[in-house]
Design a protein around this motif. Sequence first.
Motif, PDB file in Angstrom:
ATOM      1  N   SER A  31       0.827  -1.203   0.000  1.00  0.00           N
ATOM      2  CA  SER A  31       0.000   0.000   0.000  1.00  0.00           C
ATOM      3  C   SER A  31       0.865   1.259   0.000  1.00  0.00           C
ATOM      4  O   SER A  31       0.552   2.239  -0.683  1.00  0.00           O
ATOM      5  N   THR A  57      -5.026  12.455  -0.491  1.00  0.00           N
ATOM      6  CA  THR A  57      -4.907  11.365  -1.462  1.00  0.00           C
ATOM      7  C   THR A  57      -4.128  10.200  -0.874  1.00  0.00           C
ATOM      8  O   THR A  57      -4.529   9.038  -1.000  1.00  0.00           O
ATOM      9  N   GLY A  60      -6.270   8.509   1.807  1.00  0.00           N
ATOM     10  CA  GLY A  60      -7.403   7.813   1.205  1.00  0.00           C
ATOM     11  C   GLY A  60      -6.999   6.522   0.517  1.00  0.00           C
ATOM     12  O   GLY A  60      -7.630   5.480   0.703  1.00  0.00           O
ATOM     13  N   VAL A  61      -5.923   6.580  -0.269  1.00  0.00           N
ATOM     14  CA  VAL A  61      -5.462   5.383  -0.976  1.00  0.00           C
ATOM     15  C   VAL A  61      -4.953   4.347   0.015  1.00  0.00           C
ATOM     16  O   VAL A  61      -5.309   3.169  -0.051  1.00  0.00           O
ATOM     17  N   TRP A  62      -4.127   4.769   0.977  1.00  0.00           N
ATOM     18  CA  TRP A  62      -3.529   3.829   1.920  1.00  0.00           C
ATOM     19  C   TRP A  62      -4.590   3.162   2.792  1.00  0.00           C
ATOM     20  O   TRP A  62      -4.599   1.942   2.960  1.00  0.00           O
ATOM     21  N   LEU A  63      -5.499   3.961   3.326  1.00  0.00           N
ATOM     22  CA  LEU A  63      -6.527   3.401   4.210  1.00  0.00           C
ATOM     23  C   LEU A  63      -7.519   2.513   3.449  1.00  0.00           C
ATOM     24  O   LEU A  63      -7.992   1.511   3.996  1.00  0.00           O
ATOM     25  N   THR A  64      -7.818   2.852   2.199  1.00  0.00           N
ATOM     26  CA  THR A  64      -8.717   2.016   1.409  1.00  0.00           C
ATOM     27  C   THR A  64      -8.110   0.643   1.165  1.00  0.00           C
ATOM     28  O   THR A  64      -8.771  -0.396   1.338  1.00  0.00           O
ATOM     29  N   ILE A  65      -6.841   0.611   0.776  1.00  0.00           N
ATOM     30  CA  ILE A  65      -6.176  -0.672   0.534  1.00  0.00           C
ATOM     31  C   ILE A  65      -6.058  -1.467   1.832  1.00  0.00           C
ATOM     32  O   ILE A  65      -6.275  -2.684   1.853  1.00  0.00           O
ATOM     33  N   LEU A  67      -7.995  -1.301   4.520  1.00  0.00           N
ATOM     34  CA  LEU A  67      -9.315  -1.787   4.932  1.00  0.00           C
ATOM     35  C   LEU A  67      -9.673  -3.041   4.145  1.00  0.00           C
ATOM     36  O   LEU A  67     -10.152  -4.032   4.708  1.00  0.00           O
ATOM     37  N   MET A  68      -9.431  -3.006   2.834  1.00  0.00           N
ATOM     38  CA  MET A  68      -9.688  -4.184   2.007  1.00  0.00           C
ATOM     39  C   MET A  68      -8.831  -5.354   2.469  1.00  0.00           C
ATOM     40  O   MET A  68      -9.312  -6.487   2.590  1.00  0.00           O
TER      41      MET A  68
END
Length: 97
Positions: A31, A57, A60-65, A67-68
């Motif tokens: 990530s 950004t 958002g990108v780091w936390l989204t990955i 969480l998945m």
Amino acid sequence: MTGRSPLDDPENARFAWGRYRAILKGMAAFSTAVVVVVLAVLYWQVGLVSIHLFIATALGVWLTIMLMAALMGLVFLSSGTGHDESIEDRLGAERDR
């Protein structure tokens, strides 16, 4: 009646949670690499607009990955240890009709 979960055994649980933590550490590194690439492309496309855009950004990108990765890791943990098979299936007889 509910069966015993393999995660009730401390040795199995230790191994499973250790594997889960290893997956999360690997995904955190991946990530972070993705965030670096995304920020480089963003800078190349729009230049230095605002530091807040880059921070938002990156988060958002780091936390989204992550969480998945956390949710999918829990699915793998539950399925891989046999925990899913130890539940009581109350709808089994109704479904088999």
